[in-house]
Each structure stands twice: as C-alpha cells, then as structure tokens.
Design an enzyme around this catalytic site. Structure first.
Site, mmCIF file in Angstrom:
data_model
loop_
_atom_site.group_PDB
_atom_site.id
_atom_site.type_symbol
_atom_site.label_atom_id
_atom_site.label_comp_id
_atom_site.label_asym_id
_atom_site.label_seq_id
_atom_site.Cartn_x
_atom_site.Cartn_y
_atom_site.Cartn_z
ATOM 1 N N ARG A 229 0.827 -1.217 0.000
ATOM 2 C CA ARG A 229 0.000 0.000 0.000
ATOM 3 C C ARG A 229 0.864 1.272 0.000
ATOM 4 O O ARG A 229 0.521 2.275 0.630
ATOM 5 C CB ARG A 229 -0.978 0.005 1.182
ATOM 6 N N SER B 130 -11.640 -1.911 2.177
ATOM 7 C CA SER B 130 -10.964 -2.170 3.455
ATOM 8 C C SER B 130 -10.574 -0.839 4.087
ATOM 9 O O SER B 130 -9.875 -0.037 3.470
ATOM 10 C CB SER B 130 -9.711 -3.014 3.230
ATOM 11 N N GLU C 222 -6.321 2.662 5.510
ATOM 12 C CA GLU C 222 -5.991 2.483 4.093
ATOM 13 C C GLU C 222 -6.704 3.550 3.274
ATOM 14 O O GLU C 222 -6.209 3.993 2.250
ATOM 15 C CB GLU C 222 -6.419 1.082 3.645
#
Length: 306
Positions: A177, A227, A297
């Site tokens: 990420r 998410s 996230e």
C-alpha cells in the site's frame, strides 16, 4: 462564493465551461457517499489539460487534490478548499500485443475486461477492485494474493512543477500500500501493464470466482471505501476488530460491517464525522486490547465542519 471564484474563467479556458463545477458536494464523487463541497471541481479531458491545470494551481498557490473514482476516499464534512481535479474523463485503454496501456482515470474493471478480450491474464485479481488505475498504482492496490506491482511495467507521471516523465517498475518502488508516487507526491497520468497470454475461459472463470467470493464476504450492498485499515504486520485487521467485539458497532450512520469487520460502511445517513469517529473508536479499542496500531488504508482529506 468561495475564494477561488476569480479563477473560474481560467479553469474554463483550460478544460471547457461544462467541466468546471462550483461548490460541488463531494458526496456525489465518493463511494462512501459523504463529504462537504469542493470550492471547484474540474474534469480535464486530456493529459495536457491536467498539466495546464496543475501549473495554474501552482502559480497561484491554489491547493489541489487529484481524485479518480473516489472509491478509497473520505472527504470531511467541511469539504475541500481549493480545486479537485477529477480524472473521470481520462479513461482511454489500448492493447499492444501483451501490454495494456491505460490513462489514469480508467476503472480497473474496464482494464480487466479489455485484457480478457485480448486473452491476456494477470489482472484477474483487480477486476472487482472499484477504483481507477491511477489510485490503484499510487497505493499498489491488491487483493487475493495479487498486487499491481506484479503486473505493472511503467507509469507516466507529472510532478508538482508540471514536469512529465516515465517511471519504470523499479523506480515506482512499490510496497504494501505504498509507492514512490506517494512519497514524492507525483500524479499518475498513464500506466503500462505487461501481462501474459492465457485462455479466455481460464481468465473469465478466475474473474467470476473472485467476484463470487467478494460478493459472499464483503458488504458490497452498502457505501464504503473497501478495506478501511491496512493489514498490521503479523495480524489481520478484520480479525483484531472482531476479536475486540466491535463487529456491528455503530456511531451515527456509520457501522463496522456485520459481514466483514474490516469494512466500515455507511449504513444510511452517515456523515464523514460519524465515519471518522468510528475509525478512531476502533483504533483506540484495538490498541487497548492488543497493543496494535491500525492505520487507515482509506485516504482522508478536507476540512472539519465549522
């Protein structure tokens, strides 16, 4: 009228009259369906318009924010001061032998479908990810043991000074990420994926299988940003949240999904404040119980409501 009204005509000269919106509610542009107004929202139709818009912002100290599909984005209730540059109309995709070249605003699903038509495999994992390719590369999006880093060859980017250049896979420095794009605040303009030849039915069946698993396990029927939290090292965020007893926990219209604890959803009528308060509540409770920090996230931007 907001403080950037004097620049409306200049942005219209760049992107056209129909592509400039004033005091535009960001809830119309995010998958969470929340968020206050952006002073200006523009939708360029060419990469040259993107460059000219960024240079105009830079030369006049106008804050600007790039968005694609708004699927990994939470805009605070006070909205955004400055300009939102939305890449919605930059979605061209072309296939050259075993490569797929896509503009930044192209939805991942569209890219996967073009690859499928050309019997090119490798992007099946991304077919159900709701974002655009620019955002996906910026955060090295992934699912079901697949990541953008596995299939990307290069990305054309622009920096804050309006310089356009190409980054190869190594220069993109893609991790979990994260990427050089985040680190240096570059903006993705175009992406080249290198895929492999495969059988149409093999690719199609893999896509259908992953989409079936998504539908079974994820609360796709509610607005969310996917998410909510990154995976902490050595743990799974959803399991930590569930083991803290927070499945179904609500604040206002925001809820920890009863279907998948890793998702915070807009159950109906949520504000960005509700979602942010629930995120903070979950982070605090998980920290208390497991001494593990959960990091979001989802990208959070904008101003608090006054």
């Amino acid at each position: 009228m907001n403080q950037y009204k004097n620049f409306i005509m200049q942005f219209e000269d760049i992107v056209g009259n129909n592509n400039v919106l004033i005091d535009e509610p960001m809830k119309k542009h995010t998958s969470f369906k929340v968020g206050g107004p952006a002073d200006l929202l523009i939708t360029p139709t060419t990469l040259e318009q993107v460059k000219d818009s960024i240079i105009l912002c830079r030369n006049n100290s106008i804050p600007y924010y790039i968005i694609g599909n708004g699927s990994n984005l939470l805009v605070r209730d006070g909205g955004i001061r400055g300009v939102v540059i939305k890449f919605l109309k930059l979605g061209d995709i072309k296939v050259e032998v075993d490569r797929v070249i896509a503009q930044s605003g192209a939805p991942l699903t569209n890219i996967c479908n073009e690859a499928l038509k050309s019997n090119l495999g490798g992007l099946e994992f991304a077919c159900g990810i709701p974002g655009s390719v620019g955002g996906a590369v910026t955060m090295n999006a992934g699912a079901y043991n697949g990541e953008i880093s596995q299939v990307i060859e290069s990305a054309k980017v622009i920096d804050k000074d309006g310089n356009v250049f190409l980054l190869n896979k190594e220069q993109l420095d893609l991790g979990y990420r994260m990427s050089a794009i985040q680190k240096y605040h570059y903006i993705v303009l175009e992406v080249t994926f290198k895929l492999h030849n495969s059988e149409y039915d093999t690719i199609k069946n893999r896509i259908m299988d992953l989409n079936r698993r998504r539908t079974e396990k994820q609360p796709l029927e509610y607005p969310s940003a996917g998410s909510t939290f990154k995976r902490p090292e050595g743990h799974f965020a959803a399991k930590l949240i569930e083991d803290t007893g927070l499945k179904g926990k609500s604040i206002g219209g925001a809820q920890v999904s009863e279907k998948h604890s890793g998702f915070i959803i807009n159950k109906g009528g949520a504000t960005a404040g509700d979602i942010l308060n629930l995120i903070e509540f979950v982070q605090n409770k998980v920290k208390e119980k497991f001494q593990v920090d959960l990091h979001t996230e989802v990208r959070i931007i904008g101003e608090e409501n006054n």
